[in-house]
Write a protein that holds these residues in place. Structure first.
Motif, PDB file in Angstrom:
ATOM      1  N   GLN A 105      20.130   1.172   2.569  1.00 45.02           N
ATOM      2  CA  GLN A 105      19.101   0.599   1.697  1.00 45.02           C
ATOM      3  C   GLN A 105      17.945   1.555   1.461  1.00 45.02           C
ATOM      4  O   GLN A 105      17.384   1.604   0.363  1.00 45.02           O
ATOM      5  CB  GLN A 105      18.583  -0.706   2.295  1.00 45.02           C
ATOM      6  N   ALA A 106      17.583   2.331   2.473  1.00 43.31           N
ATOM      7  CA  ALA A 106      16.397   3.189   2.366  1.00 43.31           C
ATOM      8  C   ALA A 106      16.593   4.330   1.383  1.00 43.31           C
ATOM      9  O   ALA A 106      15.628   4.803   0.772  1.00 43.31           O
ATOM     10  CB  ALA A 106      16.038   3.745   3.747  1.00 43.31           C
ATOM     11  N   ALA A 107      17.823   4.795   1.216  1.00 44.93           N
ATOM     12  CA  ALA A 107      18.060   5.990   0.413  1.00 44.93           C
ATOM     13  C   ALA A 107      18.324   5.683  -1.060  1.00 44.93           C
ATOM     14  O   ALA A 107      18.865   6.537  -1.772  1.00 44.93           O
ATOM     15  CB  ALA A 107      19.235   6.776   0.995  1.00 44.93           C
ATOM     16  N   GLY A 108      17.937   4.512  -1.534  1.00 41.16           N
ATOM     17  CA  GLY A 108      18.132   4.183  -2.944  1.00 41.16           C
ATOM     18  C   GLY A 108      17.332   5.105  -3.857  1.00 41.16           C
ATOM     19  O   GLY A 108      16.186   5.454  -3.578  1.00 41.16           O
ATOM     20  N   LEU A 109      17.935   5.516  -4.955  1.00 42.34           N
ATOM     21  CA  LEU A 109      17.295   6.492  -5.842  1.00 42.34           C
ATOM     22  C   LEU A 109      15.988   5.964  -6.426  1.00 42.34           C
ATOM     23  O   LEU A 109      15.048   6.734  -6.656  1.00 42.34           O
ATOM     24  CB  LEU A 109      18.264   6.859  -6.974  1.00 42.34           C
ATOM     25  N   ALA A 110      15.909   4.675  -6.687  1.00 45.54           N
ATOM     26  CA  ALA A 110      14.682   4.117  -7.245  1.00 45.54           C
ATOM     27  C   ALA A 110      13.595   3.990  -6.186  1.00 45.54           C
ATOM     28  O   ALA A 110      12.402   4.023  -6.502  1.00 45.54           O
ATOM     29  CB  ALA A 110      14.974   2.754  -7.868  1.00 45.54           C
ATOM     30  N   ARG A 111      13.992   3.852  -4.935  1.00 45.71           N
ATOM     31  CA  ARG A 111      13.027   3.615  -3.860  1.00 45.71           C
ATOM     32  C   ARG A 111      12.388   4.909  -3.356  1.00 45.71           C
ATOM     33  O   ARG A 111      11.188   4.928  -3.059  1.00 45.71           O
ATOM     34  CB  ARG A 111      13.728   2.898  -2.702  1.00 45.71           C
ATOM     35  N   VAL A 112      13.157   5.978  -3.249  1.00 47.25           N
ATOM     36  CA  VAL A 112      12.684   7.198  -2.592  1.00 47.25           C
ATOM     37  C   VAL A 112      11.414   7.762  -3.233  1.00 47.25           C
ATOM     38  O   VAL A 112      10.465   8.099  -2.519  1.00 47.25           O
ATOM     39  CB  VAL A 112      13.809   8.251  -2.554  1.00 47.25           C
ATOM     40  N   PRO A 113      11.326   7.899  -4.569  1.00 47.39           N
ATOM     41  CA  PRO A 113      10.081   8.444  -5.141  1.00 47.39           C
ATOM     42  C   PRO A 113       8.855   7.584  -4.834  1.00 47.39           C
ATOM     43  O   PRO A 113       7.768   8.124  -4.590  1.00 47.39           O
ATOM     44  CB  PRO A 113      10.366   8.469  -6.649  1.00 47.39           C
ATOM     45  N   LEU A 114       9.023   6.272  -4.816  1.00 52.26           N
ATOM     46  CA  LEU A 114       7.897   5.389  -4.519  1.00 52.26           C
ATOM     47  C   LEU A 114       7.461   5.536  -3.064  1.00 52.26           C
ATOM     48  O   LEU A 114       6.263   5.553  -2.758  1.00 52.26           O
ATOM     49  CB  LEU A 114       8.273   3.939  -4.826  1.00 52.26           C
ATOM     50  N   VAL A 115       8.445   5.635  -2.163  1.00 52.20           N
ATOM     51  CA  VAL A 115       8.104   5.825  -0.754  1.00 52.20           C
ATOM     52  C   VAL A 115       7.433   7.169  -0.554  1.00 52.20           C
ATOM     53  O   VAL A 115       6.472   7.292   0.223  1.00 52.20           O
ATOM     54  CB  VAL A 115       9.371   5.704   0.118  1.00 52.20           C
ATOM     55  N   LEU A 116       7.900   8.200  -1.231  1.00 52.84           N
ATOM     56  CA  LEU A 116       7.283   9.523  -1.113  1.00 52.84           C
ATOM     57  C   LEU A 116       5.822   9.492  -1.554  1.00 52.84           C
ATOM     58  O   LEU A 116       4.955  10.104  -0.908  1.00 52.84           O
ATOM     59  CB  LEU A 116       8.067  10.547  -1.935  1.00 52.84           C
ATOM     60  N   LEU A 117       5.538   8.783  -2.639  1.00 54.43           N
ATOM     61  CA  LEU A 117       4.148   8.652  -3.085  1.00 54.43           C
ATOM     62  C   LEU A 117       3.294   7.978  -2.011  1.00 54.43           C
ATOM     63  O   LEU A 117       2.157   8.395  -1.744  1.00 54.43           O
ATOM     64  CB  LEU A 117       4.088   7.857  -4.384  1.00 54.43           C
ATOM     65  N   ARG A 118       3.847   6.952  -1.395  1.00 59.62           N
ATOM     66  CA  ARG A 118       3.103   6.279  -0.335  1.00 59.62           C
ATOM     67  C   ARG A 118       2.914   7.192   0.868  1.00 59.62           C
ATOM     68  O   ARG A 118       1.851   7.189   1.496  1.00 59.62           O
ATOM     69  CB  ARG A 118       3.848   5.006   0.069  1.00 59.62           C
ATOM     70  N   ARG A 119       3.933   7.972   1.189  1.00 61.69           N
ATOM     71  CA  ARG A 119       3.814   8.922   2.292  1.00 61.69           C
ATOM     72  C   ARG A 119       2.735   9.971   1.996  1.00 61.69           C
ATOM     73  O   ARG A 119       1.948  10.352   2.885  1.00 61.69           O
ATOM     74  CB  ARG A 119       5.153   9.620   2.531  1.00 61.69           C
ATOM     75  N   LEU A 120       2.689  10.441   0.776  1.00 59.97           N
ATOM     76  CA  LEU A 120       1.658  11.415   0.390  1.00 59.97           C
ATOM     77  C   LEU A 120       0.268  10.801   0.508  1.00 59.97           C
ATOM     78  O   LEU A 120      -0.681  11.470   0.936  1.00 59.97           O
ATOM     79  CB  LEU A 120       1.916  11.913  -1.034  1.00 59.97           C
ATOM     80  N   TYR A 121       0.159   9.539   0.146  1.00 62.33           N
ATOM     81  CA  TYR A 121      -1.126   8.852   0.290  1.00 62.33           C
ATOM     82  C   TYR A 121      -1.503   8.711   1.758  1.00 62.33           C
ATOM     83  O   TYR A 121      -2.651   8.969   2.145  1.00 62.33           O
ATOM     84  CB  TYR A 121      -1.042   7.472  -0.368  1.00 62.33           C
ATOM     85  N   GLN A 122      -0.548   8.305   2.602  1.00 62.43           N
ATOM     86  CA  GLN A 122      -0.831   8.148   4.029  1.00 62.43           C
ATOM     87  C   GLN A 122      -1.299   9.449   4.658  1.00 62.43           C
ATOM     88  O   GLN A 122      -2.231   9.466   5.475  1.00 62.43           O
ATOM     89  CB  GLN A 122       0.425   7.646   4.761  1.00 62.43           C
ATOM     90  N   LEU A 123      -0.663  10.537   4.286  1.00 59.65           N
ATOM     91  CA  LEU A 123      -0.988  11.817   4.904  1.00 59.65           C
ATOM     92  C   LEU A 123      -2.210  12.471   4.284  1.00 59.65           C
ATOM     93  O   LEU A 123      -3.090  12.972   4.998  1.00 59.65           O
ATOM     94  CB  LEU A 123       0.207  12.775   4.787  1.00 59.65           C
ATOM     95  N   GLY A 124      -2.300  12.454   2.957  1.00 62.07           N
ATOM     96  CA  GLY A 124      -3.293  13.288   2.293  1.00 62.07           C
ATOM     97  C   GLY A 124      -4.535  12.583   1.795  1.00 62.07           C
ATOM     98  O   GLY A 124      -5.482  13.274   1.354  1.00 62.07           O
ATOM     99  N   PHE A 125      -4.579  11.248   1.865  1.00 65.26           N
ATOM    100  CA  PHE A 125      -5.739  10.556   1.289  1.00 65.26           C
ATOM    101  C   PHE A 125      -6.325   9.486   2.207  1.00 65.26           C
ATOM    102  O   PHE A 125      -7.545   9.424   2.390  1.00 65.26           O
ATOM    103  CB  PHE A 125      -5.354   9.920  -0.050  1.00 65.26           C
ATOM    104  N   ALA A 126      -5.504   8.632   2.765  1.00 67.80           N
ATOM    105  CA  ALA A 126      -5.999   7.503   3.565  1.00 67.80           C
ATOM    106  C   ALA A 126      -6.814   7.985   4.756  1.00 67.80           C
ATOM    107  O   ALA A 126      -6.713   9.135   5.188  1.00 67.80           O
ATOM    108  CB  ALA A 126      -4.819   6.661   4.043  1.00 67.80           C
ATOM    109  N   ASN A 127      -7.633   7.095   5.297  1.00 70.08           N
ATOM    110  CA  ASN A 127      -8.446   7.379   6.492  1.00 70.08           C
ATOM    111  C   ASN A 127      -9.330   8.618   6.317  1.00 70.08           C
ATOM    112  O   ASN A 127      -9.532   9.393   7.258  1.00 70.08           O
ATOM    113  CB  ASN A 127      -7.542   7.561   7.715  1.00 70.08           C
ATOM    114  N   PHE A 128      -9.856   8.810   5.111  1.00 69.56           N
ATOM    115  CA  PHE A 128     -10.719   9.951   4.795  1.00 69.56           C
ATOM    116  C   PHE A 128      -9.975  11.289   4.857  1.00 69.56           C
ATOM    117  O   PHE A 128     -10.613  12.346   4.900  1.00 69.56           O
ATOM    118  CB  PHE A 128     -11.945   9.995   5.724  1.00 69.56           C
ATOM    119  N   HIS A 129      -8.662  11.271   4.852  1.00 69.68           N
ATOM    120  CA  HIS A 129      -7.892  12.513   4.852  1.00 69.68           C
ATOM    121  C   HIS A 129      -8.136  13.341   3.599  1.00 69.68           C
ATOM    122  O   HIS A 129      -7.866  14.547   3.591  1.00 69.68           O
ATOM    123  CB  HIS A 129      -6.398  12.207   4.976  1.00 69.68           C
ATOM    124  N   TRP A 130      -8.612  12.704   2.540  1.00 68.04           N
ATOM    125  CA  TRP A 130      -8.867  13.451   1.304  1.00 68.04           C
ATOM    126  C   TRP A 130      -9.865  14.583   1.531  1.00 68.04           C
ATOM    127  O   TRP A 130      -9.817  15.608   0.822  1.00 68.04           O
ATOM    128  CB  TRP A 130      -9.368  12.509   0.208  1.00 68.04           C
TER     129      TRP A 130
END
Length: 409
Positions: free
Chosen positions: A229-254
């Motif tokens: 289920q996790a490797a669905g083509l429609a899901r992966v880009p959306l999860v990647l965007l969320r991962r980028l947000y978690q790492l690079g923006f959230a919690n004042f990471h920006w």
């Protein structure tokens, strides 16, 4: 003659001092949480699996559905309980010891890359980071995996291949996805024999799991949820965007992201960037739950890189922002284990479980996971015993309308 340190360039006294200071900080900041019952995946898998190892010696658990996670952390917990007794207190302190070692590893790696002040800042950033503060007391795999990843990288940069291989082996026996670290590092050297030991160790675990369960990943449901289920083509880009947000923006990471984008290239920058990208991609393709804790190794590298480039004012603002985010909840759905909201959630469940045990010990309770496990499994620390006459059931949305309000008692 003074004893030589396992870590070149750092005296044994310095290594132990960093660890002791980190442990003192963690005990001080987590003192009121040390007896918290278990939460979420602790309750659902890791504690029962470790308890099976303690009581029966089974590397593959039988009281909870087995999965692909290797047994090193569970063995560590079982050994801790064998020595000091089975209790949440022992578990919390055992995990804080790992967290202290992780902070020491952050300090050592950052010091090797950019000096003492950078090392202090990097360790401070990690120490107040909300996911680290929460995960440092929880019996999950991702914080120990962060320790293994940092040590693997440290010994790789120092070209101590034997120690690098041992650290990488401990990493993959902590969490299987840790294999990404030695694989990425191998791309930056012609000395790749250090890969052999971790690959063999992981292969041996998978063969044992396949032999014991009939599944390479422990059970079919785990594979379906976390891979198919996790490797669905429609899901992966959306999860990647969320991962980028978690790492690079959230919690004042920006603040750190802007500083890194404007900084000069560090000699080890490509190694760090590739490792972080590999974690982001891996956990965008695999894993049904988009949990922040899966990125802890990448976050540690992100904080080290940020400590190298941040100016003093920006560093102070980032430290303050991280500290505040331990108690400030974002205005969107998030995992309670991402910050100290986990404490409120566990205490709420604890109060509910105690009230139910006191006032309705023989009633059937319809509720949702993880409270179902909290009520039915005394290992969780919520109830002394599960009532034999009660049937703990998980309600589903499809049948929820059939229950009247009075039936929820």
């Amino acid at each position: 003659m003074a004893k030589s340190s396992l870590i070149p360039g750092l005296a044994p006294a310095s290594c132990s001092s960093v660890f002791v200071a980190a442990l003192a900080w963690l005990l001080l900041t987590h003192w009121s949480f040390l007896r918290l019952p278990y939460h979420w995946d602790e309750l659902g898998y890791f504690v029962p699996a470790a308890h099976d190892l303690l009581t029966t010696g089974a590397l593959v658990p039988h009281s909870t559905p087995p999965n692909v996670h290797p047994p090193l952390v569970m063995a560590y917990l079982a050994a801790s309980w064998k020595l000091f007794g089975f209790s949440p207190l022992v578990t919390r302190v055992a995990m804080l010891l790992v967290a202290a070692a992780t902070l020491a590893a952050v300090f050592l790696l950052a010091r090797r890359l950019s000096g003492y002040r950078t090392a202090l800042l990097a360790a401070a950033l990690v120490a107040v980071s909300p996911p680290f503060v929460a995960q440092s007391m929880l019996a999950h795999l991702d914080l120990p995996a962060t320790l293994g990843a940092l040590l693997t990288i440290y010994f790789f940069l120092d070209q101590r291949w034997g120690l690098c291989a041992l650290a990488a082996t401990a990493l993959v026996l902590t969490k299987e996805t840790g294999i990404v670290v030695p694989l990425v590092l191998a791309a930056f050297t012609n000395r790749r024999r250090f890969l052999l030991l971790p690959l063999l160790a992981l292969a041996a675990w998978l063969v044992l799991l396949r032999t014991s369960t009939g599944h390479w990943f422990g059970n079919a449901e785990f594979e379906r949820y976390n891979i198919d289920q996790a490797a669905g083509l429609a899901r992966v880009p959306l999860v990647l965007l969320r991962r980028l947000y978690q790492l690079g923006f959230a919690n004042f990471h920006w603040i750190a992201t802007l500083a890194l984008l404007r900084s000069r290239r560090h000699p080890q920058g490509p190694v760090f960037a590739t490792l972080i990208a590999a974690y982001l991609l891996l956990h965008s393709v695999l894993g049904g739950a988009i949990l922040l804790r899966y990125l802890l190794p990448a976050l540690a590298l992100f904080y080290i890189a940020a400590a190298i480039v941040l100016h003093r004012a920006a560093a102070v603002v980032l430290l303050a922002g991280l500290a505040v985010c331990n108690w400030w909840n974002p205005p969107y759905p998030f995992g309670y284990e991402d910050n100290l909201a986990v404490v409120d959630f566990v205490r709420l469940q604890q109060q509910g479980a105690q009230w139910l045990a006191e006032h309705h010990p023989d009633r059937a309770i319809t509720t949702a996971w993880p409270l179902t496990d909290a009520l039915s499994n005394p290992l969780g620390g919520y109830v002394d015993r599960a009532s034999a006459s009660s049937r703990w059931r998980t309600s589903s949305q499809s049948r929820g309308n059939r229950y009247l309000p009075t039936s929820w008692i």
